[in-house]
Motif scaffolding. Sequence first.
Motif, PDB file in Angstrom:
ATOM      1  N   PRO A 181      -0.336  -4.815 -10.025  1.00  0.00           N
ATOM      2  CA  PRO A 181       0.497  -3.669  -9.631  1.00  0.00           C
ATOM      3  C   PRO A 181      -0.311  -2.384  -9.519  1.00  0.00           C
ATOM      4  O   PRO A 181      -1.316  -2.185 -10.205  1.00  0.00           O
ATOM      5  N   VAL A 184       3.192   2.050 -11.910  1.00  0.00           N
ATOM      6  CA  VAL A 184       4.551   1.597 -12.216  1.00  0.00           C
ATOM      7  C   VAL A 184       5.158   2.551 -13.242  1.00  0.00           C
ATOM      8  O   VAL A 184       4.506   2.911 -14.230  1.00  0.00           O
ATOM      9  N   GLU A 199       5.668   5.832  -7.283  1.00  0.00           N
ATOM     10  CA  GLU A 199       5.648   4.830  -8.347  1.00  0.00           C
ATOM     11  C   GLU A 199       6.515   3.624  -7.980  1.00  0.00           C
ATOM     12  O   GLU A 199       7.547   3.760  -7.324  1.00  0.00           O
ATOM     13  N   LEU A 200       6.082   2.469  -8.425  1.00  0.00           N
ATOM     14  CA  LEU A 200       6.924   1.289  -8.422  1.00  0.00           C
ATOM     15  C   LEU A 200       7.849   1.332  -9.624  1.00  0.00           C
ATOM     16  O   LEU A 200       7.590   2.036 -10.613  1.00  0.00           O
ATOM     17  N   HIS A 201       8.905   0.528  -9.588  1.00  0.00           N
ATOM     18  CA  HIS A 201       9.750   0.289 -10.758  1.00  0.00           C
ATOM     19  C   HIS A 201       9.396  -1.079 -11.327  1.00  0.00           C
ATOM     20  O   HIS A 201       8.873  -1.947 -10.621  1.00  0.00           O
ATOM     21  N   ASP A 204      10.479  -4.017  -9.374  1.00  0.00           N
ATOM     22  CA  ASP A 204       9.718  -4.346  -8.170  1.00  0.00           C
ATOM     23  C   ASP A 204       8.646  -5.385  -8.483  1.00  0.00           C
ATOM     24  O   ASP A 204       8.426  -6.327  -7.714  1.00  0.00           O
ATOM     25  N   ARG A 227       1.427  -2.211  -4.326  1.00  0.00           N
ATOM     26  CA  ARG A 227       1.338  -0.769  -4.538  1.00  0.00           C
ATOM     27  C   ARG A 227       2.636  -0.101  -4.082  1.00  0.00           C
ATOM     28  O   ARG A 227       3.287  -0.593  -3.158  1.00  0.00           O
ATOM     29  N   PRO A 228       2.984   1.039  -4.666  1.00  0.00           N
ATOM     30  CA  PRO A 228       4.075   1.826  -4.083  1.00  0.00           C
ATOM     31  C   PRO A 228       3.638   2.387  -2.740  1.00  0.00           C
ATOM     32  O   PRO A 228       2.448   2.713  -2.549  1.00  0.00           O
TER      33      PRO A 228
END
Length: 233
Positions: A181, A184, A199-201, A204, A227-228
């Motif tokens: 990731p 996050v 940002e990712l959650h 995700d 990646r976001p």
Amino acid sequence: MKEHKVFLITGASTGIGAATARMAVDAGYRVVLAARSLDKLEALSDELGREHARAVQCDVSDWRQQEEMFRFALEQFGRLDVVFANAGFSKGSPFYGGEDKPDEWRDMVLTNVYGAAATARLSLPWLVKTGGHFLITGSVVGHITSTRNLYSATKWAVTGIAQSVRNEMAGTGVRVTLIEPGVVDTPFWGTVPKPGTPELHADDVARAVLYAVSQPPHVDVNDVLIRPTGQPH
């Protein structure tokens, strides 16, 4: 009577681990939740239902605690089908400048590198029996170095662990997936400042884990780099 598949997750108390546990239960797995924070694990076990999820305290940097974790999992559910070596943390101590924090470095290497390797070593004999799946949490910074501290080096080591395990398990039916990731939004960061990027959650990343696990047995998703949108490195 249907025999449910069993999914063990280290670092399961918060963030990616907890999100993956929720999705795994929804997908019909029995889940073993492992982390150092037993109170958080017990709360998550209650949320998911104790018939679906059982909690065990484990510091992955301790070999004997990992042995007990696997013994507990097998006593509770009798088999292992998926093991997700997700435990890890980041400390921002740089190589140059700032305060010397040798204990921080040692603990991070023992958790992120030794702990992940120990999880692989102890789980693989059981995964061979079920034609199971081993997953491990790396990072974008184990793919391309964009941070100036030892954390990135630990994730390069995790990348090497995943590749070595995949090579060793060829021909056994065991699948191996490295989850990498980007940034996050989870409690993982602690006091370390997050990069000023999207940002990712945790959900995700958990979806990516379940995607890899849900493929048919002849499909081995080796590496998921996520990646976001907008994160440059």
